[in-house]
Design an enzyme around this catalytic site. Structure first.
Site, PDB file in Angstrom:
ATOM      1  N   LEU A  95       1.093  -1.453   0.322  1.00 24.32           N
ATOM      2  CA  LEU A  95      -0.016   0.494  -0.312  1.00 24.32           C
ATOM      3  C   LEU A  95       1.078   1.519  -0.198  1.00 24.32           C
ATOM      4  O   LEU A  95       1.869   1.450   0.385  1.00 24.32           O
ATOM      5  CB  LEU A  95      -1.135  -0.201   1.373  1.00 24.32           C
ATOM      6  CG  LEU A  95      -1.990  -1.422   1.139  1.00 24.32           C
ATOM      7  CD1 LEU A  95      -2.245  -1.281   2.298  1.00 24.32           C
ATOM      8  CD2 LEU A  95      -2.744  -1.365  -0.045  1.00 24.32           C
ATOM      9  N   ASN A 109      -1.608  -5.804  10.341  1.00 24.46           N
ATOM     10  CA  ASN A 109      -1.718  -6.721   9.345  1.00 24.46           C
ATOM     11  C   ASN A 109      -0.955  -8.253  10.046  1.00 24.46           C
ATOM     12  O   ASN A 109      -0.513  -8.292  11.400  1.00 24.46           O
ATOM     13  CB  ASN A 109       0.275  -6.317   8.866  1.00 24.46           C
ATOM     14  CG  ASN A 109       0.090  -7.066   7.863  1.00 24.46           C
ATOM     15  OD1 ASN A 109      -0.786  -8.053   7.254  1.00 24.46           O
ATOM     16  ND2 ASN A 109       1.793  -7.802   7.125  1.00 24.46           N
ATOM     17  N   HIS A 111       1.307 -10.561   9.804  1.00 21.46           N
ATOM     18  CA  HIS A 111       2.620 -11.865   9.406  1.00 21.46           C
ATOM     19  C   HIS A 111       2.613 -13.151   9.339  1.00 21.46           C
ATOM     20  O   HIS A 111       3.132 -12.945  10.568  1.00 21.46           O
ATOM     21  CB  HIS A 111       3.402 -10.583   9.295  1.00 21.46           C
ATOM     22  CG  HIS A 111       4.596 -10.953   8.303  1.00 21.46           C
ATOM     23  ND1 HIS A 111       4.433 -11.365   6.315  1.00 21.46           N
ATOM     24  CD2 HIS A 111       6.044 -11.506   8.399  1.00 21.46           C
ATOM     25  CE1 HIS A 111       5.657 -11.318   6.313  1.00 21.46           C
ATOM     26  NE2 HIS A 111       6.364 -11.400   6.810  1.00 21.46           N
TER      27      HIS A 111
HETATM   28  C1  GRF Z   1      -1.863 -15.920   6.450  1.00 23.27           C
HETATM   29  O1  GRF Z   1      -0.365 -17.170   6.578  1.00 23.27           O
HETATM   30  C2  GRF Z   1      -1.465 -14.459   6.024  1.00 23.27           C
HETATM   31  O2  GRF Z   1      -0.140 -14.757   7.849  1.00 23.27           O
HETATM   32  C3  GRF Z   1      -0.226 -14.038   5.362  1.00 23.27           C
HETATM   33  O3  GRF Z   1      -1.423 -14.790   4.317  1.00 23.27           O
HETATM   34  C4  GRF Z   1      -2.276 -15.707   5.006  1.00 23.27           C
HETATM   35  C5  GRF Z   1      -3.412 -15.654   4.474  1.00 23.27           C
HETATM   36  O4  GRF Z   1      -4.503 -16.968   4.890  1.00 23.27           O
HETATM   37  N1  GRF Z   1      -0.471 -13.141   5.331  1.00 23.27           N
HETATM   38  P1  GRF Z   1      -5.954 -16.885   4.713  1.00 23.27           P
HETATM   39  O5  GRF Z   1      -6.039 -15.941   3.564  1.00 23.27           O
HETATM   40  O6  GRF Z   1      -6.488 -15.504   6.034  1.00 23.27           O
HETATM   41  O7  GRF Z   1      -5.996 -17.975   4.817  1.00 23.27           O
END
Ligand code: GRF
Length: 194
Positions: A95, A109, A111
């Site tokens: 972004l 977020n 991660h």
């Molecule tokens: C998760 O592992 C999150 O940490 C990362 O992307 C993935 C998203 O998974 N940023 P979902 O779409 O919520 O199943």
């Protein structure tokens, strides 16, 4: 107490979104998802949102002349729902500073790494390749730099002999979901009195 208004931005399958929906439905989380926003038309997140009768908004990056224009349109749509908290749950776009900076204090977020280790992609593989003994996930405030804002909370798993990127992802995912829900519960508990 009124429910915390949250907006969810997601590009992928939407399992974190589903974890939030389930936590709200069970009464564990006093929140309301006021909209789900995605840059991917076919994302699981949008399907889940529609199945649950939530506002599901797709914006196609290809129909905007620049990243900044897409971001402005996206956040105009997000702001229209008056979220108190914006949750990036697998939102796979960088972004622009212009939209992040004014919202940093109320945008988080999730991660899949123990930040500051492994911002960006392929976190499970990178943790394995580095020979790390543990791996995990982080919820952090969003700042203009990628995967770099102040850490709010982390969850950890041990890396065991024979682990693969896939096995780590599978072990970590339910812990990610629990982490996100618990961070959101803290936001609900500590929000300013009405
Ligand atoms: C998760 O592992 C999150 O940490 C990362 O992307 C993935 C998203 O998974 N940023 P979902 O779409 O919520 O199943």
């Amino acid at each position: 107490m009124t429910a915390l208004r949250i907006a969810v931005l997601a590009s992928g399958r939407g399992s974190n979104l589903k974890a939030l929906i389930d936590a709200i439905a069970s009464g564990e989380l006093a929140a309301e998802i006021v909209g789900v926003f995605s840059d991917k038309a076919g994302s699981g997140a949008l399907t889940i949102a529609r199945e649950h009768g939530l506002v599901a908004c797709f914006l196609d990056p290809k129909s905007f002349a620049s990243r900044a224009e897409f971001d402005r349109a996206l956040f105009a749509a997000v702001d229209a729902k008056r979220p108190e908290l914006i949750v990036l749950a697998g939102f796979m776009r960088v972004l622009s500073d212009e939209v992040v900076a004014p919202r940093s204090a109320r945008m988080i977020n999730i991660h899949p790494s123990l930040l500051p280790k492994y911002p960006g992609l392929h976190t499970h593989r990178r943790a394995l390749e580095a020979g790390d003994a543990e791996h995990g996930a982080t919820v952090h405030y969003v700042i203009p730099a990628l995967d770099a804002g102040p850490v709010i909370a982390q969850t950890r798993i041990a890396i065991e002999a024979g682990d693969t990127p896939e096995s780590l992802a599978a072990k970590l995912l339910p812990k990610e979901h629990a982490l996100l829900v618990s961070v959101m519960r803290n936001f609900v508990q500590h929000r300013p009195a009405e």
